[in-house]
Enzyme design. Structure first.
Site, PDB file in Angstrom:
ATOM      1  N   SER A 160      -8.850  25.486 -21.729  1.00  0.00           N
ATOM      2  CA  SER A 160      -8.615  24.038 -21.764  1.00  0.00           C
ATOM      3  C   SER A 160      -9.058  23.426 -20.438  1.00  0.00           C
ATOM      4  O   SER A 160      -9.022  24.098 -19.395  1.00  0.00           O
ATOM      5  CB  SER A 160      -7.125  23.760 -21.958  1.00  0.00           C
ATOM      6  OG  SER A 160      -6.841  22.383 -21.729  1.00  0.00           O
ATOM      7  N   TYR A 214       1.307  25.747 -19.255  1.00  0.00           N
ATOM      8  CA  TYR A 214       0.161  25.707 -20.179  1.00  0.00           C
ATOM      9  C   TYR A 214      -1.138  25.857 -19.383  1.00  0.00           C
ATOM     10  O   TYR A 214      -2.022  26.636 -19.762  1.00  0.00           O
ATOM     11  CB  TYR A 214       0.192  24.398 -20.961  1.00  0.00           C
ATOM     12  CG  TYR A 214      -0.964  24.182 -21.930  1.00  0.00           C
ATOM     13  CD1 TYR A 214      -1.022  24.862 -23.156  1.00  0.00           C
ATOM     14  CD2 TYR A 214      -1.980  23.281 -21.643  1.00  0.00           C
ATOM     15  CE1 TYR A 214      -2.075  24.652 -24.044  1.00  0.00           C
ATOM     16  CE2 TYR A 214      -3.031  23.056 -22.524  1.00  0.00           C
ATOM     17  CZ  TYR A 214      -3.072  23.745 -23.730  1.00  0.00           C
ATOM     18  OH  TYR A 214      -4.109  23.528 -24.601  1.00  0.00           O
TER      19      TYR A 214
HETATM   20  P1  NAD Z   1      -2.871  22.836 -33.635  1.00  0.00           P
HETATM   21  O1  NAD Z   1      -1.434  22.758 -33.275  1.00  0.00           O
HETATM   22  O2  NAD Z   1      -3.423  21.924 -34.684  1.00  0.00           O
HETATM   23  O3  NAD Z   1      -3.260  24.320 -34.042  1.00  0.00           O
HETATM   24  C1  NAD Z   1      -2.661  25.476 -33.496  1.00  0.00           C
HETATM   25  C2  NAD Z   1      -2.566  26.541 -34.571  1.00  0.00           C
HETATM   26  O4  NAD Z   1      -2.035  27.734 -33.986  1.00  0.00           O
HETATM   27  C3  NAD Z   1      -1.631  26.153 -35.737  1.00  0.00           C
HETATM   28  O5  NAD Z   1      -2.288  26.390 -36.964  1.00  0.00           O
HETATM   29  C4  NAD Z   1      -0.443  27.096 -35.538  1.00  0.00           C
HETATM   30  O6  NAD Z   1       0.203  27.459 -36.760  1.00  0.00           O
HETATM   31  C5  NAD Z   1      -1.115  28.295 -34.901  1.00  0.00           C
HETATM   32  N1  NAD Z   1      -0.167  29.145 -34.183  1.00  0.00           N
HETATM   33  C6  NAD Z   1       0.820  28.759 -33.307  1.00  0.00           C
HETATM   34  N2  NAD Z   1       1.506  29.842 -32.885  1.00  0.00           N
HETATM   35  C7  NAD Z   1       0.931  30.928 -33.475  1.00  0.00           C
HETATM   36  C8  NAD Z   1       1.192  32.321 -33.444  1.00  0.00           C
HETATM   37  N3  NAD Z   1       2.197  32.830 -32.691  1.00  0.00           N
HETATM   38  N4  NAD Z   1       0.431  33.152 -34.188  1.00  0.00           N
HETATM   39  C9  NAD Z   1      -0.577  32.656 -34.958  1.00  0.00           C
HETATM   40  N5  NAD Z   1      -0.885  31.345 -35.036  1.00  0.00           N
HETATM   41  C10 NAD Z   1      -0.124  30.492 -34.305  1.00  0.00           C
HETATM   42  O7  NAD Z   1      -3.656  22.634 -32.262  1.00  0.00           O
HETATM   43  P2  NAD Z   1      -5.185  22.389 -31.902  1.00  0.00           P
HETATM   44  O8  NAD Z   1      -5.252  21.138 -31.140  1.00  0.00           O
HETATM   45  O9  NAD Z   1      -6.080  22.629 -33.068  1.00  0.00           O
HETATM   46  O10 NAD Z   1      -5.367  23.558 -30.818  1.00  0.00           O
HETATM   47  C11 NAD Z   1      -6.137  24.714 -31.026  1.00  0.00           C
HETATM   48  C12 NAD Z   1      -6.343  25.369 -29.680  1.00  0.00           C
HETATM   49  O11 NAD Z   1      -7.072  24.488 -28.812  1.00  0.00           O
HETATM   50  C13 NAD Z   1      -5.053  25.702 -28.913  1.00  0.00           C
HETATM   51  O12 NAD Z   1      -5.228  26.935 -28.251  1.00  0.00           O
HETATM   52  C14 NAD Z   1      -4.926  24.565 -27.924  1.00  0.00           C
HETATM   53  O13 NAD Z   1      -4.165  24.928 -26.802  1.00  0.00           O
HETATM   54  C15 NAD Z   1      -6.390  24.348 -27.579  1.00  0.00           C
HETATM   55  N6  NAD Z   1      -6.716  23.057 -27.007  1.00  0.00           N
HETATM   56  C16 NAD Z   1      -6.505  21.916 -27.692  1.00  0.00           C
HETATM   57  C17 NAD Z   1      -6.835  20.692 -27.123  1.00  0.00           C
HETATM   58  C18 NAD Z   1      -6.611  19.374 -27.830  1.00  0.00           C
HETATM   59  O14 NAD Z   1      -6.734  18.317 -27.175  1.00  0.00           O
HETATM   60  N7  NAD Z   1      -6.317  19.374 -29.121  1.00  0.00           N
HETATM   61  C19 NAD Z   1      -7.387  20.657 -25.832  1.00  0.00           C
HETATM   62  C20 NAD Z   1      -7.608  21.857 -25.158  1.00  0.00           C
HETATM   63  C21 NAD Z   1      -7.273  23.052 -25.770  1.00  0.00           C
END
Ligand code: NAD
Length: 249
Positions: free
Chosen positions: A140, A155
């Site tokens: 991230s 985080y």
């Molecule tokens: P999201 O919450 O939509 O998706 C996260 C997914 O991870 C969900 O489907 C959830 O069920 C699954 N999950 C959570 N705990 C789990 C576990 N223990 N085992 C298996 N699956 C599990 O979030 P997103 O925004 O799509 O994020 C996806 C990734 O991108 C994450 O790693 C997040 O930290 C990273 N990220 C997101 C952003 C943003 O702005 N959305 C920015 C930087 C990084």
């Protein structure tokens, strides 16, 4: 097609609005067979079925090593190989440093960092036998600039840990033809942040983003497809920013 007949596991891929499912959709359109891996409550089988009958859903908690290993065994039994792992599962928490409890720390480090290690450990022996494979890990901008928009310092630490882990694994497994890279998304509209940023704060955030918009899941999916494909055949250990210019370094 960029990923014809590749087998791709996408952790945390079941959320219809998330980065994982957007990537699954794009990889499937490029010819890959998709394995959506997620918690039971997220219904990975249902998400896979939405992509088509040739895809697979598997329930696993990435913080549980036995479940990660069992999930990959099931994939190899079904498809015979694993070409791509997208380590995408993650959680965040809005906390200030002094408010981070031990449980908070464990929860965030476990899903993001331990999960990335356990899932990589689960697929690497198969990729070593194949002498090929691509792993893309989700860090991230929060790791790079010291805090993102919503996540707390734990985080940032977890996501910075992923950068170190991925780079070290890239060095260790390059000799097997396995490439390991990271994406560092900026602010992307998904369920992880939906409704959590008030309009006035969003205005100030957009002023800091040269492309003047927040990202959408396909912006990240495109970068992941690139890193997973042969187009990135000489890229390993890289960090690909997908942040609209929020951080230029
Ligand atoms: P999201 O919450 O939509 O998706 C996260 C997914 O991870 C969900 O489907 C959830 O069920 C699954 N999950 C959570 N705990 C789990 C576990 N223990 N085992 C298996 N699956 C599990 O979030 P997103 O925004 O799509 O994020 C996806 C990734 O991108 C994450 O790693 C997040 O930290 C990273 N990220 C997101 C952003 C943003 O702005 N959305 C920015 C930087 C990084």
């Amino acid at each position: 097609m960029l990923l014809a007949d590749r087998v791709a596991i996408i952790t945390g891929g079941a959320g219809p609005n998330g980065l994982g499912f957007a990537t699954a959709r794009m990889m499937a359109a490029q010819g890959a067979r998709i394995v959506i891996l997620d918690l039971e409550g997220a219904n990975p089988a249902g998400a896979a079925a939405e992509l088509g009958p040739q895809h697979m859903g598997v329930v696993a908690d990435v913080t549980d090593k036995a479940q990660c290993d069992a999930a990959v065994r099931a994939v190899v039994a079904q498809f015979g190989r694993v070409d791509i792992l997208f380590n995408n599962a993650g959680i965040t928490q809005p906390r200030k440093t002094l408010d981070i409890s031990g449980d908070d720390f464990e929860a965030v480090l476990d899903v993001n960092l331990r999960g990335t290690l356990y899932m990589s450990q689960a697929v690497l022996p198969t990729m070593q036998q194949q002498k090929s494979g691509a792993i893309v890990c989700t860090s991230s901008v929060s790791a790079q600039r010291g805090g993102g928009i919503l996540g707390g310092p734990h985080y940032s630490a977890a996501k910075a840990g992923i950068l170190g882990l991925a780079r070290a694994m890239a060095r260790e497994f390059g000799g097997y033809g396995i490439r390991i890279n990271c994406v560092t998304p900026g602010l992307i509209a998904t369920d992880i942040n939906r409704g959590l940023i008030p309009d006035d704060r969003m205005g100030a955030i957009l002023e800091q983003i040269p492309l003047n918009r927040i990202g959408n899941p396909n912006d990240v999916a495109g970068a992941v497809v690139f890193l997973a494909s042969d187009l990135a055949g000489y890229c390993t250990g890289v960090t690909l920013d997908v942040n609209g210019g929020m951080l230029i370094h």
